[in-house]
Scaffold this active site. Structure first.
Site, PDB file in Angstrom:
ATOM      1  N   HIS A 164       0.863  -1.184   0.000  1.00  0.00           N
ATOM      2  CA  HIS A 164       0.000   0.000   0.000  1.00  0.00           C
ATOM      3  C   HIS A 164       0.897   1.231   0.000  1.00  0.00           C
ATOM      4  CE1 HIS A 164      -3.875  -1.924   1.814  1.00  0.00           C
ATOM      5  NE2 HIS A 164      -3.267  -2.754   0.980  1.00  0.00           N
TER       6      HIS A 164
ATOM      7  N   GLU B 275       0.921   3.858   1.803  1.00  0.00           N
ATOM      8  CA  GLU B 275       1.379   4.269   3.134  1.00  0.00           C
ATOM      9  C   GLU B 275       2.548   3.412   3.623  1.00  0.00           C
ATOM     10  OE1 GLU B 275      -3.238   4.507   3.419  1.00  0.00           O
ATOM     11  OE2 GLU B 275      -1.750   3.419   2.243  1.00  0.00           O
TER      12      GLU B 275
ATOM     13  N   CYS C  80      -6.322   1.939   5.719  1.00  0.00           N
ATOM     14  CA  CYS C  80      -6.945   0.693   6.163  1.00  0.00           C
ATOM     15  C   CYS C  80      -6.349   0.304   7.528  1.00  0.00           C
ATOM     16  CB  CYS C  80      -6.684  -0.408   5.134  1.00  0.00           C
ATOM     17  SG  CYS C  80      -4.948  -0.946   5.063  1.00  0.00           S
TER      18      CYS C  80
ATOM     19  N   CYS D  67      -2.459  -0.222   7.446  1.00  0.00           N
ATOM     20  CA  CYS D  67      -1.720   1.038   7.340  1.00  0.00           C
ATOM     21  C   CYS D  67      -1.879   1.891   8.601  1.00  0.00           C
ATOM     22  CB  CYS D  67      -2.164   1.795   6.104  1.00  0.00           C
ATOM     23  SG  CYS D  67      -1.729   0.909   4.582  1.00  0.00           S
TER      24      CYS D  67
END
Length: 153
Positions: free
Chosen positions: A57, A59, A87, A90
């Protein structure tokens, strides 16, 4: 790189990073991390498809790169800006990295963990709770996602 002065500038930088994701079939989400002085440490976009990595992801990739640039994993005083609400994975990672502030654009009611579905970052049972600024350039961030998914339907 000169300091990014405002939360809006941070999210605009994250939007720029997000724009690279669709080239590899990834969802256009971007993240940027700046230090306490506003200097950019890292920027990344989603790369799950590109890397074949479910943890890639924006992040997470930005946190890894920022820690390397910063010289340690504790990102105290740093701000992470991302185009979409993080999410649970993260959100947990940014708490563990001791990020001081989280700034995000669009809310994510299905998977968001910074106030929508869950609120991991404000859980009083955890030893660190970053400041949260939500909804910065939310319409622009949401439009980027809507455009991407419209092309996949």
């Amino acid at each position: 790189m000169p300091p990014l002065a405002s939360d809006e500038a941070l999210v605009r930088r994250a939007l720029t990073a997000a724009a690279a994701a669709p080239r590899t079939g990834d969802v256009p989400i971007g993240a940027v991390i700046v230090d306490a002085d506003g200097r950019e440490l890292a920027a990344a976009c989603n790369a799950r498809e590109a890397l074949g990595d479910p943890t890639a992801h924006a992040e997470i990739l930005a946190l890894r790169a920022a820690a390397a640039a910063h010289g340690e994993w504790r990102l105290e005083g740093c701000t992470l800006a991302v185009t979409v609400e993080p999410c649970t994975m993260c959100a947990g990672a940014l708490v563990l990295a001791r990020v001081a502030r989280v700034v995000f654009g669009a809310w994510e009611p299905r998977t968001g963990a910074v106030g929508s579905l869950w609120d991991v970052v404000r859980d009083r049972r955890l030893n660190h709770r970053p400041e949260v600024v939500a909804g910065v350039l939310a319409d622009e961030c949401a439009a980027l996602l809507e455009s991407f998914f419209a092309g996949h339907r």
